[in-house]
Motif scaffolding. Structure first.
Motif, PDB file in Angstrom:
ATOM      1  N   GLY A   1       0.049   1.775 -12.080  1.00 41.58           N
ATOM      2  CA  GLY A   1       0.178   0.358 -11.787  1.00 41.58           C
ATOM      3  C   GLY A   1      -0.636  -0.161 -10.618  1.00 41.58           C
ATOM      4  N   CYS A   2      -1.532   0.656 -10.091  1.00 40.54           N
ATOM      5  CA  CYS A   2      -2.349   0.216  -8.954  1.00 40.54           C
ATOM      6  C   CYS A   2      -3.390  -0.812  -9.377  1.00 40.54           C
ATOM      7  CB  CYS A   2      -3.084   1.401  -8.335  1.00 40.54           C
ATOM      8  SG  CYS A   2      -2.007   2.442  -7.378  1.00 40.54           S
ATOM      9  N   ASP A   3      -3.571  -1.786  -8.513  1.00 44.57           N
ATOM     10  CA  ASP A   3      -4.637  -2.766  -8.681  1.00 44.57           C
ATOM     11  C   ASP A   3      -5.860  -2.355  -7.876  1.00 44.57           C
ATOM     12  OD1 ASP A   3      -3.072  -4.847 -10.171  1.00 44.57           O
ATOM     13  OD2 ASP A   3      -1.872  -4.744  -8.342  1.00 44.57           O
ATOM     14  N   ILE A   4      -5.617  -1.634  -6.793  1.00 35.80           N
ATOM     15  CA  ILE A   4      -6.670  -1.233  -5.854  1.00 35.80           C
ATOM     16  C   ILE A   4      -6.509   0.258  -5.559  1.00 35.80           C
ATOM     17  CG2 ILE A   4      -7.603  -1.582  -3.526  1.00 35.80           C
ATOM     18  CD1 ILE A   4      -6.110  -4.391  -3.701  1.00 35.80           C
ATOM     19  N   ILE A   5      -7.628   0.998  -5.587  1.00 36.76           N
ATOM     20  CA  ILE A   5      -7.598   2.418  -5.249  1.00 36.76           C
ATOM     21  C   ILE A   5      -8.626   2.653  -4.160  1.00 36.76           C
ATOM     22  CG2 ILE A   5      -7.881   4.777  -6.081  1.00 36.76           C
ATOM     23  CD1 ILE A   5      -7.484   3.544  -8.965  1.00 36.76           C
TER      24      ILE A   5
ATOM     25  N   GLN B   1       7.037  -2.467 -11.454  1.00 32.08           N
ATOM     26  CA  GLN B   1       8.103  -3.065 -12.264  1.00 32.08           C
ATOM     27  C   GLN B   1       8.829  -4.186 -11.519  1.00 32.08           C
ATOM     28  OE1 GLN B   1       8.146  -1.989 -15.469  1.00 32.08           O
ATOM     29  NE2 GLN B   1       6.507  -0.695 -14.699  1.00 32.08           N
ATOM     30  N   HIS B   2       8.716  -4.198 -10.178  1.00 36.10           N
ATOM     31  CA  HIS B   2       9.513  -5.125  -9.376  1.00 36.10           C
ATOM     32  C   HIS B   2       8.712  -6.157  -8.577  1.00 36.10           C
ATOM     33  CE1 HIS B   2      12.385  -1.851 -10.148  1.00 36.10           C
ATOM     34  NE2 HIS B   2      13.242  -2.858 -10.215  1.00 36.10           N
ATOM     35  N   THR B   3       7.387  -6.133  -8.691  1.00 34.90           N
ATOM     36  CA  THR B   3       6.602  -7.100  -7.925  1.00 34.90           C
ATOM     37  C   THR B   3       5.331  -7.484  -8.664  1.00 34.90           C
ATOM     38  OG1 THR B   3       5.586  -7.591  -5.780  1.00 34.90           O
ATOM     39  CG2 THR B   3       5.313  -5.358  -6.603  1.00 34.90           C
ATOM     40  N   ASN B   4       4.854  -8.674  -8.361  1.00 32.47           N
ATOM     41  CA  ASN B   4       3.561  -9.127  -8.869  1.00 32.47           C
ATOM     42  C   ASN B   4       2.492  -9.071  -7.782  1.00 32.47           C
ATOM     43  OD1 ASN B   4       4.381  -9.691 -11.529  1.00 32.47           O
ATOM     44  ND2 ASN B   4       5.237 -11.645 -10.886  1.00 32.47           N
ATOM     45  N   LEU B   5       2.873  -8.605  -6.598  1.00 30.74           N
ATOM     46  CA  LEU B   5       1.895  -8.447  -5.523  1.00 30.74           C
ATOM     47  C   LEU B   5       0.898  -7.353  -5.884  1.00 30.74           C
ATOM     48  CD1 LEU B   5       4.258  -8.527  -2.413  1.00 30.74           C
ATOM     49  CD2 LEU B   5       2.643 -10.302  -3.119  1.00 30.74           C
ATOM     50  N   PRO B   6      -0.326  -7.438  -5.376  1.00 30.14           N
ATOM     51  CA  PRO B   6      -1.281  -6.358  -5.608  1.00 30.14           C
ATOM     52  C   PRO B   6      -0.768  -5.055  -4.971  1.00 30.14           C
ATOM     53  CG  PRO B   6      -2.371  -8.292  -4.691  1.00 30.14           C
ATOM     54  CD  PRO B   6      -0.898  -8.540  -4.605  1.00 30.14           C
ATOM     55  N   ILE B   7      -0.954  -3.960  -5.688  1.00 32.89           N
ATOM     56  CA  ILE B   7      -0.551  -2.645  -5.192  1.00 32.89           C
ATOM     57  C   ILE B   7      -1.801  -1.802  -4.994  1.00 32.89           C
ATOM     58  CG2 ILE B   7       0.738  -0.529  -5.683  1.00 32.89           C
ATOM     59  CD1 ILE B   7       2.638  -2.266  -7.379  1.00 32.89           C
ATOM     60  N   ALA B   8      -1.910  -1.228  -3.804  1.00 31.67           N
ATOM     61  CA  ALA B   8      -3.045  -0.367  -3.469  1.00 31.67           C
ATOM     62  C   ALA B   8      -2.539   1.048  -3.221  1.00 31.67           C
ATOM     63  CB  ALA B   8      -3.748  -0.885  -2.216  1.00 31.67           C
TER      64      ALA B   8
ATOM     65  N   MET C   1       0.828  -1.207   0.000  1.00 35.88           N
ATOM     66  CA  MET C   1       0.000   0.000   0.000  1.00 35.88           C
ATOM     67  C   MET C   1       0.855   1.247   0.000  1.00 35.88           C
ATOM     68  SD  MET C   1      -3.056   1.196   2.445  1.00 35.88           S
ATOM     69  CE  MET C   1      -4.383   1.044   1.301  1.00 35.88           C
ATOM     70  N   VAL C   2       0.419   2.233  -0.774  1.00 32.09           N
ATOM     71  CA  VAL C   2       1.085   3.524  -0.839  1.00 32.09           C
ATOM     72  C   VAL C   2       0.107   4.590  -0.345  1.00 32.09           C
ATOM     73  CG1 VAL C   2       2.182   5.212  -2.354  1.00 32.09           C
ATOM     74  CG2 VAL C   2       2.466   2.759  -2.803  1.00 32.09           C
ATOM     75  N   LYS C   3       0.557   5.367   0.633  1.00 31.42           N
ATOM     76  CA  LYS C   3      -0.277   6.432   1.202  1.00 31.42           C
ATOM     77  C   LYS C   3       0.611   7.599   1.555  1.00 31.42           C
ATOM     78  CE  LYS C   3      -2.973   7.627   5.211  1.00 31.42           C
ATOM     79  NZ  LYS C   3      -3.217   7.333   6.592  1.00 31.42           N
ATOM     80  N   PRO C   4       0.349   8.775   1.103  1.00 29.15           N
ATOM     81  CA  PRO C   4      -0.685   9.177   0.145  1.00 29.15           C
ATOM     82  C   PRO C   4      -0.313   8.730  -1.273  1.00 29.15           C
ATOM     83  CG  PRO C   4       0.695  11.068   0.649  1.00 29.15           C
ATOM     84  CD  PRO C   4       1.175   9.920   1.512  1.00 29.15           C
ATOM     85  N   GLY C   5      -1.307   8.610  -2.101  1.00 34.19           N
ATOM     86  CA  GLY C   5      -1.081   8.066  -3.428  1.00 34.19           C
ATOM     87  C   GLY C   5      -0.537   9.032  -4.464  1.00 34.19           C
ATOM     88  N   LEU C   6      -1.171  10.171  -4.620  1.00 36.57           N
ATOM     89  CA  LEU C   6      -0.808  11.067  -5.726  1.00 36.57           C
ATOM     90  C   LEU C   6       0.647  11.514  -5.744  1.00 36.57           C
ATOM     91  CD1 LEU C   6      -3.869  13.416  -6.377  1.00 36.57           C
ATOM     92  CD2 LEU C   6      -2.874  11.701  -7.882  1.00 36.57           C
ATOM     93  N   PRO C   7       1.220  11.903  -4.625  1.00 30.72           N
ATOM     94  CA  PRO C   7       2.617  12.347  -4.692  1.00 30.72           C
ATOM     95  C   PRO C   7       3.601  11.220  -5.018  1.00 30.72           C
ATOM     96  CG  PRO C   7       1.596  13.051  -2.624  1.00 30.72           C
ATOM     97  CD  PRO C   7       0.660  12.100  -3.292  1.00 30.72           C
ATOM     98  N   TYR C   8       3.140   9.983  -4.961  1.00 28.55           N
ATOM     99  CA  TYR C   8       4.041   8.845  -5.135  1.00 28.55           C
ATOM    100  C   TYR C   8       3.686   7.970  -6.336  1.00 28.55           C
ATOM    101  CZ  TYR C   8       5.748  10.329  -0.650  1.00 28.55           C
ATOM    102  OH  TYR C   8       6.279  11.088   0.359  1.00 28.55           O
TER     103      TYR C   8
END
Length: 85
Positions: free
Chosen positions: A63-67, A19-26, A3-10
Motif C-alpha cells: 500500500g505504499c505510495d512512496i518508497i 485500510q484506515h487512511t487516505n494519506l500518502p504512505i511512505a 512514514m514507516v521505517k524500516p519498511g520490510l519488517p512492517y
C-alpha cells in the motif's frame, strides 16, 4: 504523509495503515536491508535485480505510495531497460 521505517519488517503495518487512511504512505528501505541484498548478490546467492525489484513491489502491494530506497537509480535503470518506463 505517514512514514514507516524500516519498511520490510512492517509490510503488514503498511497494509493496515492503507485500510484506515487516505494519506500518502511512505516506506524507507533502510541501508541494512539494501546491504543485505547487495552482499548476498555479490556471493551469488541471489539474482540482485529480481530480488530488489520484488522487494520494491512488496512495498507497493502493501500500500505504499512512496518508497525511499538506495536502489532508486538502479531500479529506474532496470525498469527502463525492461521497457516498463
Amino acid at each position: 504523509m505517514l512514514m514507516v521505517k524500516p519498511g520490510l519488517p512492517y509490510l503488514d503495518v503498511i497494509y493496515r495503515m492503507r485500510q484506515h487512511t487516505n494519506l500518502p504512505i511512505a516506506a524507507y528501505h533502510v541501508s541494512g536491508e539494501y546491504a543485505m541484498l547487495k552482499a548476498a548478490a555479490e556471493k551469488g546467492w541471489l539474482d540482485e535485480k529480481a530480488v530488489a525489484l520484488e522487494t520494491l513491489l512488496c512495498f507497493r502491494r502493501a500500500g505504499c505510495d512512496i518508497i525511499l530506497t538506495y536502489y532508486a537509480k538502479q531500479a529506474a535503470k532496470w525498469l527502463c531497460e525492461d521497457g516498463v518506463y
